[in-house]
Design a protein around this motif. Structure first.
Motif: not given
Length: 535
Positions: A57-64
């Motif tokens: 989930a951390g990888d998937y939810i980027s700052a963008a």
């Protein structure tokens, strides 16, 4: 109410410094201490299903995703909410269709998964090039946006300071990838998602409490404050300026749903699961976390418009990238207590950590692909210590040009680069994965045609979209070479990617297709059911 108090800025600066120091120490402490490929690339698959799911989930939810999607929700209402829901749908697509076969077929990289039934250097090199094409634009967006975001939070405006921030954070992100490997970056992703969900949930509760827990009142107020009335709660506002708004919206959703599921920095987490059962449980945690985040960002984004007005948000940033921060600040009112300042600092720190973790994961995916698929594939038996050294050098080779390019484009509209990444994922990687994992007659020529043809189609069409030129909010507002009447290339490039794969397989001939069918049947149980041990 777009400025932040001196105490909030000072506390944020201290928190940013502390987070940077702690996360770097974590990478040093948890990074591989031996020359073992499995430890560097997968962390020995030692994470539990919950921790691996949070890392996904951390990888998937980027700052963008946080800033861009929050901005679209605040400015466009209904269209932004649909975009946010598409991110959940994308991860569910990965969960139900690709996660287990990817885990069974892959070892360390996307090249491993694609070369499982079609070995060869050409396949691995093509996979590496497409990995770079898909992730480099996203890295640029997040690095270039770092200077603007920190300037907004900390209250400085000098270009030299913004450039210095980009360079400093870029070096830090390279260090995460090179030192921490898969396990180190996973721990940073876990910290990020816990902070992001925790701080965001508190802000969302405060927003709902501000409107007496009346969802209808929240949305009605946002519609009134949007300046467009009921159109805020109907589809089409984001794409209203184009000639085909409905088609444009469909194309954008396709690019997000299909492309987001196949981006290499997300799929590489599948290889860290120790079993098919664990990858299923990990994906359940990941989908649940992203769904909660979508609920949070919807409440905060709509709340920002309801409390401040669409015009104020657009004035602070035409793309709305600061809407999440502005909504978090506005919920406290004009007088902010020490506790509220601390909470706001937690929100800004979570965003800062999101920037760090997102780019670090992408650099790691690119570096792993370069080292494993390009350099190590040249030698029949490269020593493990040398391949790990190559991966660390590759992190530097990917990160340094990214930092340089980010400093050059920091004053441009960056949305086209986000769309470019998702379109490459949807038009090249998605067809290649679906065909190679499920189509028995798929050939090496078909795979190369998919990867190269899909990527080139996106690269050729993207400059003609209305995000690049032809409008005041495009990347080049002073020019007009907009000939494609859509925001994304998905409506053309996604079918083209699948078509290239089919044509390449047909061109290969019936004999080659039958040969590939037999080869696929030899590993079919391995790929689809994990019947054979990986290795």
């Amino acid at each position: 109410m777009t400025g932040f108090s001196d105490s909030a800025q000072a506390m944020s600066l201290v928190a940013f410094s502390a987070v940077a120091t702690i996360t770097l120490l974590l990478c040093v402490m948890t990074g591989p201490d031996r020359d073992d490929l499995d430890e560097f690339y997968t962390g020995y698959s030692s994470l539990s299903a919950m921790r691996n799911g949070l890392a996904i989930a951390g990888d998937y939810i980027s700052a963008a995703t946080v800033l861009g999607t929050g901005g679209v929700i605040a400015l466009c209402g209904y269209d932004g909410i649909v975009l946010a829901l598409s991110t959940v749908l994308s991860l569910m697509l990965l969960m139900f269709l690709l996660a287990e076969p990817l885990r069974n077929a892959g070892l360390f990289t996307m090249g491993d998964a694609l070369a499982r039934r079609m070995p060869g250097r050409a396949v691995r090199i093509a996979a590496c090039l497409v990995t770079l094409a898909a992730l480099l634009p996203l890295m640029l967006v997040q690095l270039a946006g770092t200077g603007q975001l920190l300037a907004f939070i900390l209250g400085f405006s000098g270009d030299s300071l913004k450039t210095g921030v980009i360079i400093g954070l870029g070096i830090l992100m390279i260090s995460y990838a090179a030192i921490g490997g898969m396990k180190g970056t996973a721990l940073i992703q876990i910290m990020k998602i816990v902070m992001l969900l925790g701080s965001g949930a508190v802000v969302a509760v405060l927003v709902m409490n501000r409107f007496d827990w009346d969802v209808a009142a929240l949305f009605d107020t946002a519609a009134r404050q949007s300046g467009v009335g009921p159109a805020y709660l109907r589809s089409g506002l984001e794409f209203a300026g184009g000639p085909y708004p409905r088609l444009d919206m469909i194309a954008s959703q396709l690019a997000v749903v299909i492309g987001g599921a196949c981006l290499p920095h997300v799929t590489m987490r599948m290889y860290t699961a120790s079993s098919a059962r664990q990858v299923r449980r990990s994906m359940s945690w990941a989908v649940s976390s992203v769904a909660v985040f979508v609920l949070i960002i919807t409440v905060v984004g709509v709340g920002a418009t309801a409390m401040m007005g669409r015009a104020v948000i657009a004035e602070a940033d035409p793309q709305g990238n600061t809407a999440y921060l502005l909504g978090s600040r506005a919920v406290f009112g004009p007088e902010v207590s020490t506790g509220e300042t601390f909470l706001f600092t937690t929100v800004t720190t979570a965003l800062f950590l999101t920037l760090l973790a997102s780019v670090a994961g992408m650099i790691l995916a690119c570096a792993n692909s370069l080292a494993h698929d390009v350099f190590a594939a040249r030698a029949r038996s490269m020593p493990a210590h040398r391949e790990i050294l190559l991966a660390r050098v590759s992190a530097l080779a990917v990160g340094v040009p990214t930092i340089f390019l980010a400093t050059l484009i920091q004053h441009r509209t960056l949305q086209p680069l986000v769309i470019l990444s998702f379109c490459v994922g949807a038009s090249a990687l998605a067809p290649a994965l679906v065909y190679s994992l499920f189509w028995r007659r798929y050939t090496r020529t078909g795979l190369l045609c998919t990867l190269i043809g899909g990527t080139l189609t996106v690269l050729l069409l993207m400059p003609g979209t209305n995000l690049v030129s032809g409008s005041p909010v495009s990347a080049f507002p002073e020019a007009d070479f907009n000939w494609l009447p859509f925001t994304t290339t998905g409506l053309v490039s996604i079918p083209a990617g699948f078509l290239f794969g089919w044509l390449g397989t047909v061109i290969s001939g019936r004999r080659k297709a039958e040969e590939q069918r037999r080869q696929y049947e030899a590993v079919e149980g391995w790929i689809l059911a994990g019947a054979v041990r990986r290795g």
